[in-house]
Design a protein around this motif. Structure first.
Motif, PDB file in Angstrom:
ATOM      1  N   ALA A 288       0.827  -1.207   0.000  1.00  0.00           N
ATOM      2  CA  ALA A 288       0.000   0.000   0.000  1.00  0.00           C
ATOM      3  C   ALA A 288       0.861   1.256   0.000  1.00  0.00           C
ATOM      4  CB  ALA A 288      -0.922  -0.019   1.212  1.00  0.00           C
ATOM      5  N   GLU A 289       1.920   1.238   0.810  1.00  0.00           N
ATOM      6  CA  GLU A 289       2.816   2.401   0.856  1.00  0.00           C
ATOM      7  C   GLU A 289       3.516   2.600  -0.482  1.00  0.00           C
ATOM      8  OE1 GLU A 289       5.417   1.759   4.138  1.00  0.00           O
ATOM      9  OE2 GLU A 289       3.902   2.314   5.649  1.00  0.00           O
ATOM     10  N   ALA A 290       3.874   1.485  -1.144  1.00  0.00           N
ATOM     11  CA  ALA A 290       4.542   1.608  -2.441  1.00  0.00           C
ATOM     12  C   ALA A 290       3.613   2.215  -3.486  1.00  0.00           C
ATOM     13  CB  ALA A 290       5.019   0.223  -2.887  1.00  0.00           C
ATOM     14  N   LEU A 291       2.336   1.823  -3.441  1.00  0.00           N
ATOM     15  CA  LEU A 291       1.359   2.373  -4.366  1.00  0.00           C
ATOM     16  C   LEU A 291       1.107   3.858  -4.105  1.00  0.00           C
ATOM     17  CD1 LEU A 291      -1.278  -0.513  -4.513  1.00  0.00           C
ATOM     18  CD2 LEU A 291       0.247   0.198  -6.348  1.00  0.00           C
TER      19      LEU A 291
END
Length: 294
Positions: A288-291
């Motif tokens: 989620a953080e990467a997105l």
């Protein structure tokens, strides 16, 4: 670390084993009650017969000339070993086997070296134990517990008695477990033949003044063979009760050990499962953080 599937399989396996050991404990408990009833009924009869023989033979000249009381130079030995047909009863069978080995090593080393020691196995496990160690084992009566009765034991007893009377054996020894309680069995080693006077305060000649018909000698010669058969039968009954007590104790401990192992496995399973869930959450958060950063 083991996978969750491996731990689950082990839990199922240990749980199945625990159910088996519980069932075996219950079966042994039921058999133990019957076996203890049999030996409890036998002991008073055996004790009274021993007292009668002690009383009658105290002054009877015929008793000293009985074929089962003749003392000869010991060249050939028979050791009757009473064990069980099945295992899973702790050290029950191994202890009897070790006692027989110790008896031969202490008293009959020369006879064993000359190949003149024979083992009569009453129960399969004792015969297997001693055969593996190179002893001459007669397994003809090893299946005596398949259908335990005085008639079957008498056949084995008569074989030993006939062998002694004919000079095939010069001494006959008996090794077995005496039943005390569920958790305790007492190893016993007794010389069956030749019959010797025992200095035992527990068995004394009765003070009863008997009237004999037809004669003391004939009566003692009739009683001694019966007493010898009864002695061996009593040892078999003692061993039978001891076996069920030993197996009941062993299965009880096995059940407890399985319970402890189940606790450890379930704890390990929960920890592994928690670690797997934590890793999944971390992977989701990381994704989620990467997105969001993209």
């Amino acid at each position: 670390m083991a996978s969750l599937k491996e731990v689950r399989n082990r839990i199922v396996s240990v749980n199945s084993t625990q159910q088996i050991t519980k069932a075996m404990k219950m079966v042994s408990a039921a058999k133990l009650r019957r076996a203890t009833d049999a030996i409890t009924q036998m002991r008073p009869y055996s004790k009274k017969l021993t007292e009668m023989i002690a009383t009658v033979s105290a002054n009877a000249e015929g008793a000293k000339e009985n074929p089962y009381t003749i003392v000869r130079n010991i060249n050939k030995v028979l050791v009757i070993v009473v064990t069980s047909d099945r295992g899973l009863c702790g050290a029950f069978n191994a202890n009897v086997g070790k006692a027989a080995v110790s008896l031969i090593a202490e008293k009959y080393v020369e006879q064993q070296a000359a190949g003149n020691v024979e083992i009569m196995a009453l129960g399969k496990k004792g015969g297997e134990y001693l055969a593996r160690r190179g002893y001459n084992v007669n397994t003809q009566y090893a299946d005596i517990f398949t259908k335990l009765s005085f008639a079957n034991v008498r056949i084995a007893a008569e074989a030993a008695m006939n062998g002694f009377e004919e000079g095939k054996y010069d001494v006959v020894e008996l090794v077995y477990n005496e039943f005390k309680n569920v958790a305790t069995q007492i190893l016993k080693t007794e010389q069956v033949m030749p019959i010797v006077e025992k200095k035992d305060d527990k068995v004394k000649a009765s003070s009863v003044d008997y009237i004999f018909e037809p004669s003391e000698e004939e009566i003692i010669n009739e009683l001694i063979p019966k007493a010898l058969k009864l002695q061996i039968y009593k040892a078999v009954l003692e061993s039978n009760a001891s076996e069920h007590g030993a197996r009941m104790t062993a299965m009880d401990k096995a059940t407890d050990n399985a319970g402890e192992l189940l606790k450890e496995l379930k704890l390990q399973y929960n920890r592994s499962r928690q670690a797997a869930i934590t890793n999944e959450i971390l992977e989701i958060v990381g994704g989620a953080e990467a997105l969001a950063a993209a």
